[in-house]
Design a protein around this motif. Structure first.
Motif, short mmCIF file in Angstrom:
data_model
loop_
_atom_site.label_atom_id
_atom_site.label_comp_id
_atom_site.label_asym_id
_atom_site.label_seq_id
_atom_site.Cartn_x
_atom_site.Cartn_y
_atom_site.Cartn_z
N ARG A 214 0.85 -1.18 0.00
CA ARG A 214 0.00 0.00 0.00
C ARG A 214 0.89 1.24 0.00
O ARG A 214 1.22 1.78 1.06
CB ARG A 214 -0.94 -0.01 1.20
N GLY A 215 1.28 1.65 -1.19
CA GLY A 215 2.17 2.81 -1.31
C GLY A 215 3.53 2.50 -0.73
O GLY A 215 4.19 1.53 -1.12
N GLY A 216 3.96 3.31 0.24
CA GLY A 216 5.25 3.10 0.88
C GLY A 216 5.18 2.19 2.08
O GLY A 216 6.16 2.03 2.81
N ASP A 217 4.00 1.57 2.31
CA ASP A 217 3.81 0.67 3.44
C ASP A 217 3.45 -0.73 2.95
O ASP A 217 3.03 -0.92 1.80
CB ASP A 217 2.70 1.17 4.37
N VAL A 218 3.62 -1.69 3.82
CA VAL A 218 3.23 -3.07 3.55
C VAL A 218 2.31 -3.53 4.67
O VAL A 218 2.60 -3.29 5.85
CB VAL A 218 4.47 -3.98 3.47
N LEU A 219 1.22 -4.18 4.31
CA LEU A 219 0.32 -4.78 5.28
C LEU A 219 0.64 -6.27 5.35
O LEU A 219 0.44 -7.00 4.38
CB LEU A 219 -1.14 -4.56 4.88
#
Length: 233
Positions: A214-219
């Motif tokens: 998710r963009g610059g993040d990871v779930l």
């Protein structure tokens, strides 16, 4: 880039973990032998294979330690920030640089001759134990890096995300959110690959239900599988 103040150099050397516990007189002696150098982003600080007769402490900015392959591809081993030493292992051994060092930002470094380290160790035996322990830890860490690079790219990526999740993952109703901490281009370099291969690794972990990007993040959806992949199991 403005020149560092004299007290800034002293503060930097005092904060350096390599000789933690050294006396003020010892720090002042190091500062007197230091040679400051300001370098722009992208400048080569040291080249892999050259003789190491000195080491540096970062005063401001960041350095990166990397290997440049025959095809020009960069493999970044680590990033060195303010107050951290670089090149001390090779300098102490009187060996050749095991990797190249490059300015990741505009940077100011304080160069010290290898003899300054030997003199400090002789003058303060208690500090010498800390120096040996720190340098030994760095060798162990580089061994761990080499081991990680023997894994395939999805496993390297999983290992990186697993460590970040442990350090700063944020729990949400959907799963654990983890920031990448750098651009995907820089992450690819740090994992010893290229952005296209990294994208395929993300896609594989996504398709296996391990994570979502998710963009610059990871779930992280499956923490146990992430940990298993990251360990090479």
């Amino acid at each position: 880039m403005p020149a560092p103040r004299k007290d800034e150099l002293l503060e930097t050397l005092r904060a350096c973990r390599l000789w933690r516990g050294a006396s003020d007189d010892a720090i002042a002696a190091l500062a007197a032998r230091a040679r400051k150098e300001r370098l722009p982003r992208g400048a080569v600080v040291a080249t892999e294979g050259e003789h190491a007769d000195r080491f540096a402490v970062v005063v401001s900015g960041k350095l990166k330690v990397l290997h440049i392959g025959p095809d020009g591809r960069e493999l970044t081993f680590e990033t060195i920030e303010a107050t951290e030493p670089v090149g001390a292992v090779a300098a102490l051994a009187g060996a050749r640089q095991p990797a190249s060092i490059q300015a990741a930002t505009d940077v100011t470094v304080a160069w010290l001759p290898r003899d300054a380290l030997f003199d400090l160790m002789q003058a303060q035996p208690d500090v010498s134990r800390a120096i040996i322990a720190d340098l030994a830890k760095r060798v162990v860490n580089f061994t761990a890096v080499a081991t990680a690079l023997s894994l395939d790219v999805p496993s390297r990526l999983a290992g990186y995300l697993f460590q970040r999740a442990l350090a700063q993952g944020a729990a949400t109703p959907e799963g654990l959110t983890v920031g990448l901490g750098m651009s995907k281009t820089d992450l690819a370099s740090s994992l010893g690959t290229v952005p296209e291969t990294l994208s395929r690794a993300f896609a594989r972990l996504r398709d296996e239900g391990v994570l979502e990007v998710r963009g610059g993040d990871v779930l992280v959806l499956d923490f146990a599988t992430l940990a298993k992949l990251g360990s090479g199991a």
